[in-house]
Design a protein around this motif. Structure first.
Motif, PDB file in Angstrom:
ATOM      1  N   UNK A 144       0.799  -1.216   0.000  1.00 20.26           N
ATOM      2  CA  UNK A 144       0.000   0.000   0.000  1.00 20.26           C
ATOM      3  C   UNK A 144       0.829   1.262   0.000  1.00 20.26           C
ATOM      4  N   UNK A 145       0.201   2.360   0.461  1.00 18.73           N
ATOM      5  CA  UNK A 145       0.831   3.673   0.420  1.00 18.73           C
ATOM      6  C   UNK A 145       0.536   4.456   1.693  1.00 18.73           C
ATOM      7  N   UNK A 146       1.485   5.314   2.070  1.00 11.23           N
ATOM      8  CA  UNK A 146       1.318   6.236   3.186  1.00 11.23           C
ATOM      9  C   UNK A 146       1.639   7.638   2.687  1.00 11.23           C
ATOM     10  N   UNK A 147       0.713   8.577   2.881  1.00 12.07           N
ATOM     11  CA  UNK A 147       0.900   9.966   2.476  1.00 12.07           C
ATOM     12  C   UNK A 147       1.144  10.838   3.697  1.00 12.07           C
ATOM     13  N   UNK A 148       2.064  11.806   3.568  1.00 16.87           N
ATOM     14  CA  UNK A 148       2.451  12.685   4.673  1.00 16.87           C
ATOM     15  C   UNK A 148       2.311  14.139   4.268  1.00 16.87           C
ATOM     16  N   UNK A 149       1.716  14.937   5.158  1.00 19.04           N
ATOM     17  CA  UNK A 149       1.415  16.335   4.857  1.00 19.04           C
ATOM     18  C   UNK A 149       1.883  17.249   5.993  1.00 19.04           C
ATOM     19  N   UNK A 150       2.322  18.451   5.622  1.00 24.00           N
ATOM     20  CA  UNK A 150       2.613  19.485   6.610  1.00 24.00           C
ATOM     21  C   UNK A 150       3.798  19.207   7.503  1.00 24.00           C
ATOM     22  N   UNK A 151       4.740  18.389   7.052  1.00 19.34           N
ATOM     23  CA  UNK A 151       5.864  18.048   7.919  1.00 19.34           C
ATOM     24  C   UNK A 151       6.929  19.137   7.953  1.00 19.34           C
ATOM     25  N   UNK A 152       6.992  19.948   6.902  1.00 17.15           N
ATOM     26  CA  UNK A 152       8.004  20.991   6.830  1.00 17.15           C
ATOM     27  C   UNK A 152       7.484  22.122   5.953  1.00 17.15           C
ATOM     28  N   UNK A 153       7.880  23.346   6.279  1.00 20.39           N
ATOM     29  CA  UNK A 153       7.448  24.499   5.485  1.00 20.39           C
ATOM     30  C   UNK A 153       8.323  24.627   4.240  1.00 20.39           C
ATOM     31  N   UNK A 154       7.712  25.064   3.161  1.00 25.06           N
ATOM     32  CA  UNK A 154       8.462  25.301   1.936  1.00 25.06           C
ATOM     33  C   UNK A 154       8.009  26.620   1.338  1.00 25.06           C
ATOM     34  N   UNK A 155       8.695  27.086   0.308  1.00 26.46           N
ATOM     35  CA  UNK A 155       8.328  28.318  -0.394  1.00 26.46           C
ATOM     36  C   UNK A 155       7.696  27.922  -1.715  1.00 26.46           C
ATOM     37  N   UNK A 156       6.451  28.320  -1.895  1.00 26.46           N
ATOM     38  CA  UNK A 156       5.706  27.970  -3.099  1.00 26.46           C
ATOM     39  C   UNK A 156       5.330  29.247  -3.831  1.00 26.46           C
ATOM     40  N   UNK A 157       5.792  29.376  -5.053  1.00 31.27           N
ATOM     41  CA  UNK A 157       5.519  30.582  -5.871  1.00 31.27           C
ATOM     42  C   UNK A 157       5.863  31.858  -5.100  1.00 31.27           C
ATOM     43  N   UNK A 158       6.974  31.802  -4.370  1.00 34.96           N
ATOM     44  CA  UNK A 158       7.445  32.970  -3.645  1.00 34.96           C
ATOM     45  C   UNK A 158       6.835  33.177  -2.272  1.00 34.96           C
ATOM     46  N   UNK A 159       5.901  32.311  -1.862  1.00 38.78           N
ATOM     47  CA  UNK A 159       5.234  32.454  -0.569  1.00 38.78           C
ATOM     48  C   UNK A 159       5.771  31.428   0.422  1.00 38.78           C
ATOM     49  N   UNK A 160       6.245  31.904   1.571  1.00 42.34           N
ATOM     50  CA  UNK A 160       6.734  31.015   2.618  1.00 42.34           C
ATOM     51  C   UNK A 160       5.540  30.459   3.392  1.00 42.34           C
ATOM     52  N   UNK A 161       5.434  29.149   3.456  1.00 41.61           N
ATOM     53  CA  UNK A 161       4.273  28.505   4.090  1.00 41.61           C
ATOM     54  C   UNK A 161       4.500  28.187   5.570  1.00 41.61           C
ATOM     55  N   UNK A 162       5.558  28.727   6.162  1.00 38.40           N
ATOM     56  CA  UNK A 162       5.862  28.448   7.561  1.00 38.40           C
ATOM     57  C   UNK A 162       4.748  28.962   8.476  1.00 38.40           C
ATOM     58  N   UNK A 163       4.315  28.135   9.431  1.00 37.90           N
ATOM     59  CA  UNK A 163       3.278  28.515  10.385  1.00 37.90           C
ATOM     60  C   UNK A 163       3.843  28.648  11.793  1.00 37.90           C
TER      61      UNK A 163
END
Length: 228
Positions: A144-163
């Motif tokens: 099967x498969x395991x999906x992981x979300x929100x583990x690290x902030x990245x910059x997407x289209x110039x926007x920093x997604x850090x919370x």
């Protein structure tokens, strides 16, 4: 010295080395291979019963996917559970902030079987996997498969997604195998959230956990969805 040429429908910038190895430029929106684990002997990959993907999360990727081609248990005495933990460096995060729900679909019944925990020290993703003692683990295994979300902030289209300190990663899994206790092939779907707010740099990897080592022939691969 490499040569540059166009490959396929408009993919430019690929480099062919003198030994004819093609290197394709990194592209956003595509899953890339990060790491593969293959076991050639029983328990070869396991550290304290965990197969650890250490220091694999980077700001290059939005989400991650672990594809399990085959997992078998070297356990020889009874059924056991498969779990999942986040890691920081070489350490598994073991505090009781894992919240999860697991739903099983069995070939023996049309009813759903649910399990949950609101303060566990791990995510439970598959229950009562058959052991290697009766000779059926090699025939069945876990896939099967395991999906992981929100583990690290990245910059997407110039926007920093850090919370900041509000990073609380989530995961979901979809696995198929044999539940020894139910005496049935099952599909096990799980999701969970680690509910302890931390900086995004806290989460650097993860552990795929049995209650003992893995069976020889186990193989799995990790991919990341590139952000830029």
């Amino acid at each position: 010295m490499g040569l540059t040429k166009v490959i396929g429908s408009g993919l430019s910038g690929a480099t062919i080395s003198s030994s004819n190895v093609v290197t394709i430029p990194k592209r956003a929106g595509i899953y890339e291979h990060i790491e593969t684990k293959v076991s050639t002997t029983d328990s070869e990959l396991s550290t304290s019963a965990s197969i650890r993907f250490q220091d694999v999360f980077t700001t290059d990727y939005i989400t991650y996917k672990l594809v399990i081609g085959f997992y078998g248990s070297a356990h020889t005495s009874g059924a056991h559970n498969i779990s999942f933990r986040w890691m920081n460096g070489s350490s598994e995060l073991t505090d009781s902030n894992y919240r999860w729900h697991n739903q099983e679909l069995s070939v023996n019944t049309s009813s759903y079987i649910g399990n949950n925990n609101n303060s566990d020290d791990r995510f439970q993703i598959f229950r009562n996997l058959n052991d290697n003692g009766d000779g059926t683990a090699q025939d069945t295994g876990l896939y099967g498969e395991i999906d992981m979300y929100g583990v690290i902030a990245t910059v997407i289209s110039g926007t920093n997604t850090d919370r900041g300190s509000k990073h609380r990663p989530m995961m979901k899994s979809d696995l198929v195998g044999y539940n020894e206790t139910l005496g049935a092939y099952i599909r096990s779907q799980s999701f969970g959230r680690y509910n302890n707010g931390s900086a995004d740099t806290t989460f650097t990897g993860f552990a795929f956990m049995g209650e003992t080592g893995e069976l020889s022939g186990t193989h799995m691969a990790l991919y990341g969805l590139r952000s830029s």
